[in-house]
Scaffold this motif. Sequence first.
Motif, PDB file in Angstrom:
ATOM      1  N   PRO A  35      25.863  15.591  33.392  1.00  0.00           N
ATOM      2  CA  PRO A  35      26.042  15.251  31.985  1.00  0.00           C
ATOM      3  C   PRO A  35      25.972  13.747  31.747  1.00  0.00           C
ATOM      4  O   PRO A  35      26.064  12.942  32.682  1.00  0.00           O
ATOM      5  N   SER A  36      25.828  13.366  30.496  1.00  0.00           N
ATOM      6  CA  SER A  36      25.745  11.963  30.125  1.00  0.00           C
ATOM      7  C   SER A  36      26.954  11.192  30.652  1.00  0.00           C
ATOM      8  O   SER A  36      28.080  11.656  30.555  1.00  0.00           O
ATOM      9  N   GLY A  37      26.692  10.036  31.249  1.00  0.00           N
ATOM     10  CA  GLY A  37      27.774   9.180  31.719  1.00  0.00           C
ATOM     11  C   GLY A  37      28.257   9.480  33.131  1.00  0.00           C
ATOM     12  O   GLY A  37      29.172   8.818  33.622  1.00  0.00           O
ATOM     13  N   CYS A  38      27.634  10.447  33.819  1.00  0.00           N
ATOM     14  CA  CYS A  38      28.143  10.827  35.153  1.00  0.00           C
ATOM     15  C   CYS A  38      27.699   9.846  36.233  1.00  0.00           C
ATOM     16  O   CYS A  38      28.172   9.915  37.361  1.00  0.00           O
ATOM     17  N   GLY A  39      26.754   8.947  35.899  1.00  0.00           N
ATOM     18  CA  GLY A  39      26.368   7.922  36.866  1.00  0.00           C
ATOM     19  C   GLY A  39      24.961   8.062  37.426  1.00  0.00           C
ATOM     20  O   GLY A  39      24.602   7.376  38.386  1.00  0.00           O
ATOM     21  N   LYS A  40      24.138   8.891  36.819  1.00  0.00           N
ATOM     22  CA  LYS A  40      22.782   9.130  37.331  1.00  0.00           C
ATOM     23  C   LYS A  40      21.944   7.859  37.346  1.00  0.00           C
ATOM     24  O   LYS A  40      21.360   7.499  38.363  1.00  0.00           O
ATOM     25  N   SER A  41      21.887   7.194  36.185  1.00  0.00           N
ATOM     26  CA  SER A  41      21.046   5.993  36.101  1.00  0.00           C
ATOM     27  C   SER A  41      21.573   4.895  37.008  1.00  0.00           C
ATOM     28  O   SER A  41      20.808   4.193  37.665  1.00  0.00           O
ATOM     29  N   THR A  42      22.900   4.767  37.057  1.00  0.00           N
ATOM     30  CA  THR A  42      23.497   3.755  37.920  1.00  0.00           C
ATOM     31  C   THR A  42      23.077   3.992  39.367  1.00  0.00           C
ATOM     32  O   THR A  42      22.668   3.062  40.076  1.00  0.00           O
ATOM     33  N   LEU A  43      23.144   5.228  39.816  1.00  0.00           N
ATOM     34  CA  LEU A  43      22.790   5.560  41.197  1.00  0.00           C
ATOM     35  C   LEU A  43      21.314   5.244  41.463  1.00  0.00           C
ATOM     36  O   LEU A  43      20.960   4.670  42.500  1.00  0.00           O
TER      37      LEU A  43
HETATM   38  N1  ATP Z   1      26.904  -2.464  32.692  1.00  0.00           N
HETATM   39  C1  ATP Z   1      27.928  -1.599  32.596  1.00  0.00           C
HETATM   40  N2  ATP Z   1      29.199  -2.036  32.435  1.00  0.00           N
HETATM   41  C2  ATP Z   1      30.242  -1.175  32.358  1.00  0.00           C
HETATM   42  N3  ATP Z   1      30.124   0.166  32.445  1.00  0.00           N
HETATM   43  C3  ATP Z   1      28.887   0.662  32.603  1.00  0.00           C
HETATM   44  C4  ATP Z   1      27.713  -0.184  32.675  1.00  0.00           C
HETATM   45  N4  ATP Z   1      26.637   0.608  32.830  1.00  0.00           N
HETATM   46  C5  ATP Z   1      27.094   1.881  32.844  1.00  0.00           C
HETATM   47  N5  ATP Z   1      28.437   1.924  32.706  1.00  0.00           N
HETATM   48  C6  ATP Z   1      29.278   3.131  32.728  1.00  0.00           C
HETATM   49  O1  ATP Z   1      29.044   3.782  33.948  1.00  0.00           O
HETATM   50  C7  ATP Z   1      29.021   5.191  33.781  1.00  0.00           C
HETATM   51  C8  ATP Z   1      27.735   5.769  34.303  1.00  0.00           C
HETATM   52  O2  ATP Z   1      26.654   5.305  33.494  1.00  0.00           O
HETATM   53  P1  ATP Z   1      25.170   5.788  33.730  1.00  0.00           P
HETATM   54  O3  ATP Z   1      24.293   5.024  32.808  1.00  0.00           O
HETATM   55  O4  ATP Z   1      24.854   5.726  35.185  1.00  0.00           O
HETATM   56  O5  ATP Z   1      25.250   7.306  33.265  1.00  0.00           O
HETATM   57  P2  ATP Z   1      24.101   8.412  33.178  1.00  0.00           P
HETATM   58  O6  ATP Z   1      24.541   9.552  34.028  1.00  0.00           O
HETATM   59  O7  ATP Z   1      22.787   7.807  33.463  1.00  0.00           O
HETATM   60  O8  ATP Z   1      24.198   8.868  31.648  1.00  0.00           O
HETATM   61  P3  ATP Z   1      23.036   9.248  30.592  1.00  0.00           P
HETATM   62  O9  ATP Z   1      22.673  10.686  30.865  1.00  0.00           O
HETATM   63  O10 ATP Z   1      23.732   9.102  29.280  1.00  0.00           O
HETATM   64  O11 ATP Z   1      21.898   8.305  30.784  1.00  0.00           O
HETATM   65  C9  ATP Z   1      29.256   5.434  32.286  1.00  0.00           C
HETATM   66  O12 ATP Z   1      30.610   5.741  32.105  1.00  0.00           O
HETATM   67  C10 ATP Z   1      28.895   4.109  31.654  1.00  0.00           C
HETATM   68  O13 ATP Z   1      29.631   3.913  30.476  1.00  0.00           O
END
Ligand code: ATP
Length: 359
Positions: A35-43
């Motif tokens: 789901p959104s915000g789980c950390g996919k893009s960060t990883l």
């Molecule tokens: N630069 C940042 N500073 C602080 N928190 C961040 C930053 N980037 C992301 N986050 C937080 O880290 C968590 C993971 O974010 P991420 O973008 O990896 O989610 P995601 O799974 O890719 O979501 P989506 O499906 O919405 O793209 C979220 O809670 C987000 O708010």
Amino acid sequence: MIHLNNVRKFYGALEVIKGVDVTVEDGEFAVFVGPSGCGKSTLLRMIAGLEGIDSGDLVLNGTRINDVPPDKRGIAMVFQSYALYPHMTVAENIGFSLSLKKVAPAEIRRQVEEVAEILQLGELLDRRPGALSGGQRQRVAIGRAIIKKPALILFDEPLSNLDSALRVQMRAELQRLHRELSATVVYVTHDQVEAMTMADKIVVLNQGTVAQVGPPMDLYHRPDNEFVATFIGSPKMNILPVAVTRESADRAHIAGPLGMSFVLADASLSEGPARMGVRPEHIKVVDTQAAHFVAEVAIVERLGVETYLTVGSIEQPIVVRVEGDVTFRPGDRVPFAAETTACHIFSPDGRILRSAKAA
Ligand SMILES: Nc1ncnc2c1ncn2[C@@H]1O[C@H](COP(=O)(O)OP(=O)(O)OP(=O)(O)O)[C@@H](O)[C@H]1O
Ligand SMILES: [Mg+2]
């Protein structure tokens, strides 16, 4: 092979990646879904080198690359917003990274044509992005990535800007591309349908941790936890609060909402509250004598080949898949039975206690 070993990431005090262990084999199409915000893009950005790694190891083909800069990793990334250069032609966009490296124009042209051939962009090389459809622009963005001949291609929700028909077409094209390039792919999406249809291996993420890793149908039939059980599959698996009592050493009685009562062949469940998971296709309309429960039909959704009934109450709806041409109408009271071999039992906190077909 890319290996993430107990990888962590903090934003300030907030831990967003909480010790992830994942291996993606050479040539594999791996999908990170959640789901959104789980950390996919960060990883994904950590793999690409666009985000630092606070602890753990990122290992590419046996070498730890935590501290290798992005352009030295041999990894290409395709983003959701594919930001092509509007003033350049398709050919110039695709060949841009080679012209930066001062590759000879004839050689750039040769490689661009090779990539264009794979992506079926041959006719469009002299157009500018403004004169392309969304799907064609997405293919140019992919071309820009694969011309670098990366060992690993990362995709971050590349299809989310496209309409649903084009998404279906691009899913097939990406799979074809993966086969033709025999590249390793890590693909991020929040859409479990994309994950199910494209992945060799799905990594389900939940709040910065890995909920489960496996081939699509393994996750579908044998989820490790309630999160994966309800995330994978559409319509969702039904989850019902139940009470387990032992009938005998090898039989457990299940009592649930709507007067639900039946016996499972089971030797291991202990008595007490639990949660039962059963998919819509594993609940059948039966004769009254064979019913596990009787429920009123609330909603009838006809999709043609199949129909979904929502039955029960507002507090406890249950979705049942039936044949397309059934004549049920809202208000009908219908006897149902769950296929007992397809019932999952979870602990109250969502861990799997009994898998489907375990009996
Ligand atoms: N630069 C940042 N500073 C602080 N928190 C961040 C930053 N980037 C992301 N986050 C937080 O880290 C968590 C993971 O974010 P991420 O973008 O990896 O989610 P995601 O799974 O890719 O979501 P989506 O499906 O919405 O793209 C979220 O809670 C987000 O708010
Ligand atoms: Mg994201």
